[in-house]
Structures are given as structure tokens and as C-alpha cells.
Design a protein around this motif. Sequence first.
Motif, PDB file in Angstrom:
ATOM      1  N   TYR A 144       0.832  -1.202   0.000  1.00  0.00           N
ATOM      2  CA  TYR A 144       0.000   0.000   0.000  1.00  0.00           C
ATOM      3  C   TYR A 144       0.871   1.259   0.000  1.00  0.00           C
ATOM      4  N   GLU A 145       1.974   1.207   0.737  1.00  0.00           N
ATOM      5  CA  GLU A 145       2.892   2.345   0.829  1.00  0.00           C
ATOM      6  C   GLU A 145       3.925   2.359  -0.302  1.00  0.00           C
ATOM      7  N   ASP A 146       3.806   1.429  -1.240  1.00  0.00           N
ATOM      8  CA  ASP A 146       4.624   1.355  -2.456  1.00  0.00           C
ATOM      9  C   ASP A 146       6.091   0.992  -2.196  1.00  0.00           C
ATOM     10  N   TYR A 147       6.336   0.152  -1.173  1.00  0.00           N
ATOM     11  CA  TYR A 147       7.675  -0.373  -0.963  1.00  0.00           C
ATOM     12  C   TYR A 147       7.856  -1.700  -1.696  1.00  0.00           C
ATOM     13  N   LEU A 148       6.744  -2.393  -1.949  1.00  0.00           N
ATOM     14  CA  LEU A 148       6.758  -3.694  -2.611  1.00  0.00           C
ATOM     15  C   LEU A 148       5.738  -3.738  -3.729  1.00  0.00           C
ATOM     16  N   ASP A 149       6.093  -4.471  -4.789  1.00  0.00           N
ATOM     17  CA  ASP A 149       5.131  -4.801  -5.833  1.00  0.00           C
ATOM     18  C   ASP A 149       4.457  -6.107  -5.437  1.00  0.00           C
ATOM     19  N   ILE A 150       3.572  -6.580  -6.293  1.00  0.00           N
ATOM     20  CA  ILE A 150       2.958  -7.884  -6.067  1.00  0.00           C
ATOM     21  C   ILE A 150       4.075  -8.919  -5.982  1.00  0.00           C
ATOM     22  N   GLY A 151       3.890  -9.886  -5.115  1.00  0.00           N
ATOM     23  CA  GLY A 151       4.968 -10.827  -4.853  1.00  0.00           C
ATOM     24  C   GLY A 151       5.915 -10.178  -3.858  1.00  0.00           C
ATOM     25  N   PHE A 152       7.174 -10.396  -4.049  1.00  0.00           N
ATOM     26  CA  PHE A 152       8.165  -9.859  -3.121  1.00  0.00           C
ATOM     27  C   PHE A 152       9.176  -8.967  -3.819  1.00  0.00           C
ATOM     28  N   GLN A 153       8.760  -8.319  -4.880  1.00  0.00           N
ATOM     29  CA  GLN A 153       9.653  -7.431  -5.630  1.00  0.00           C
ATOM     30  C   GLN A 153       9.694  -6.056  -4.977  1.00  0.00           C
ATOM     31  N   LEU A 154      10.899  -5.608  -4.646  1.00  0.00           N
ATOM     32  CA  LEU A 154      11.038  -4.258  -4.106  1.00  0.00           C
ATOM     33  C   LEU A 154      10.781  -3.241  -5.210  1.00  0.00           C
ATOM     34  N   THR A 155      10.040  -2.206  -4.887  1.00  0.00           N
ATOM     35  CA  THR A 155       9.829  -1.115  -5.833  1.00  0.00           C
ATOM     36  C   THR A 155      11.048  -0.199  -5.794  1.00  0.00           C
ATOM     37  N   ASP A 156      11.064   0.788  -6.652  1.00  0.00           N
ATOM     38  CA  ASP A 156      12.152   1.777  -6.606  1.00  0.00           C
ATOM     39  C   ASP A 156      12.188   2.459  -5.240  1.00  0.00           C
ATOM     40  N   LYS A 157      11.019   2.736  -4.682  1.00  0.00           N
ATOM     41  CA  LYS A 157      10.948   3.365  -3.363  1.00  0.00           C
ATOM     42  C   LYS A 157      11.555   2.439  -2.300  1.00  0.00           C
ATOM     43  N   GLY A 158      11.279   1.147  -2.390  1.00  0.00           N
ATOM     44  CA  GLY A 158      11.831   0.186  -1.444  1.00  0.00           C
ATOM     45  C   GLY A 158      13.338   0.076  -1.560  1.00  0.00           C
ATOM     46  N   LYS A 159      13.829   0.040  -2.794  1.00  0.00           N
ATOM     47  CA  LYS A 159      15.277  -0.028  -3.019  1.00  0.00           C
ATOM     48  C   LYS A 159      15.968   1.224  -2.513  1.00  0.00           C
ATOM     49  N   LYS A 160      15.351   2.377  -2.759  1.00  0.00           N
ATOM     50  CA  LYS A 160      15.931   3.647  -2.300  1.00  0.00           C
ATOM     51  C   LYS A 160      15.969   3.692  -0.770  1.00  0.00           C
ATOM     52  N   PHE A 161      14.922   3.182  -0.132  1.00  0.00           N
ATOM     53  CA  PHE A 161      14.867   3.149   1.327  1.00  0.00           C
ATOM     54  C   PHE A 161      16.059   2.386   1.889  1.00  0.00           C
ATOM     55  N   ILE A 162      16.350   1.216   1.315  1.00  0.00           N
ATOM     56  CA  ILE A 162      17.489   0.415   1.759  1.00  0.00           C
ATOM     57  C   ILE A 162      18.803   1.121   1.446  1.00  0.00           C
ATOM     58  N   ASP A 163      18.918   1.663   0.244  1.00  0.00           N
ATOM     59  CA  ASP A 163      20.155   2.367  -0.141  1.00  0.00           C
ATOM     60  C   ASP A 163      20.427   3.553   0.788  1.00  0.00           C
ATOM     61  N   ASP A 164      19.401   4.326   1.103  1.00  0.00           N
ATOM     62  CA  ASP A 164      19.574   5.465   2.002  1.00  0.00           C
ATOM     63  C   ASP A 164      20.033   5.014   3.377  1.00  0.00           C
ATOM     64  N   TYR A 165      19.500   3.903   3.848  1.00  0.00           N
ATOM     65  CA  TYR A 165      19.898   3.361   5.141  1.00  0.00           C
ATOM     66  C   TYR A 165      21.382   2.965   5.114  1.00  0.00           C
ATOM     67  N   LYS A 166      21.766   2.238   4.069  1.00  0.00           N
ATOM     68  CA  LYS A 166      23.148   1.764   3.972  1.00  0.00           C
ATOM     69  C   LYS A 166      24.147   2.915   3.825  1.00  0.00           C
ATOM     70  N   LYS A 167      23.742   3.998   3.189  1.00  0.00           N
ATOM     71  CA  LYS A 167      24.623   5.167   3.040  1.00  0.00           C
ATOM     72  C   LYS A 167      24.977   5.760   4.407  1.00  0.00           C
ATOM     73  N   GLY A 168      24.098   5.605   5.362  1.00  0.00           N
ATOM     74  CA  GLY A 168      24.347   6.120   6.686  1.00  0.00           C
ATOM     75  C   GLY A 168      25.498   5.432   7.405  1.00  0.00           C
ATOM     76  N   PHE A 169      25.923   4.281   6.885  1.00  0.00           N
ATOM     77  CA  PHE A 169      27.012   3.531   7.512  1.00  0.00           C
ATOM     78  C   PHE A 169      28.327   3.639   6.781  1.00  0.00           C
ATOM     79  N   LYS A 170      28.366   4.451   5.748  1.00  0.00           N
ATOM     80  CA  LYS A 170      29.621   4.608   4.991  1.00  0.00           C
ATOM     81  C   LYS A 170      30.422   5.751   5.521  1.00  0.00           C
TER      82      LYS A 170
END
Length: 76
Positions: A50-76
Motif C-alpha cells: 500500500y505504501e509502495d515499498y513492494l510490488d505484487i509478490g516480493f519485488q522491491l519497488t524503486d521506493k523500497g530499493k531507495k529506502f534500503i540504499d539510504d539506510y546503507k549510506k548512513g554507515f559509509k
Amino acid sequence: MVQIKTTTILIYLLAIQELSKEKEIKNNDLAKVLSVSPASVSEMLAKLRYEDYLDIGFQLTDKGKKFIDDYKKGFK
């Protein structure tokens, strides 16, 4: 808008990302990894879609991928 804690989103998305590297994911697989009930997984997946983090199934949307990437950038 559905209220989901940021840490909960992150935990689910990271688990989905890791599990999807190995095989096709099922709700029960995710429930085992996260130590929650399959019903809780189903409910959270619906919210993440509903919040557009996932598509049908378990595919991450662009928003979901960006969320993870932004998190990981915080540790670099």
C-alpha cells in the motif's frame, strides 16, 4: 496513509532482499526468519504494498530499493 515504524520497514525489506537472493520467497519463509506469525507477515506485506515499498509478490519497488540504499549510506 498507514503508519509503519521505520525500523519495521527496514527489517522487512532487508529480510526480503536477502531471502530473494536464494530462492522464491513464501510468507512462511519470511515469518520464520523474522520470528513472527505468517498472519503478521501477510498484514505487513499488505501495508508495504500500500505504501509502495513492494510490488505484487516480493519485488522491491524503486521506493523500497531507495529506502534500503539510504539506510546503507548512513554507515559509509
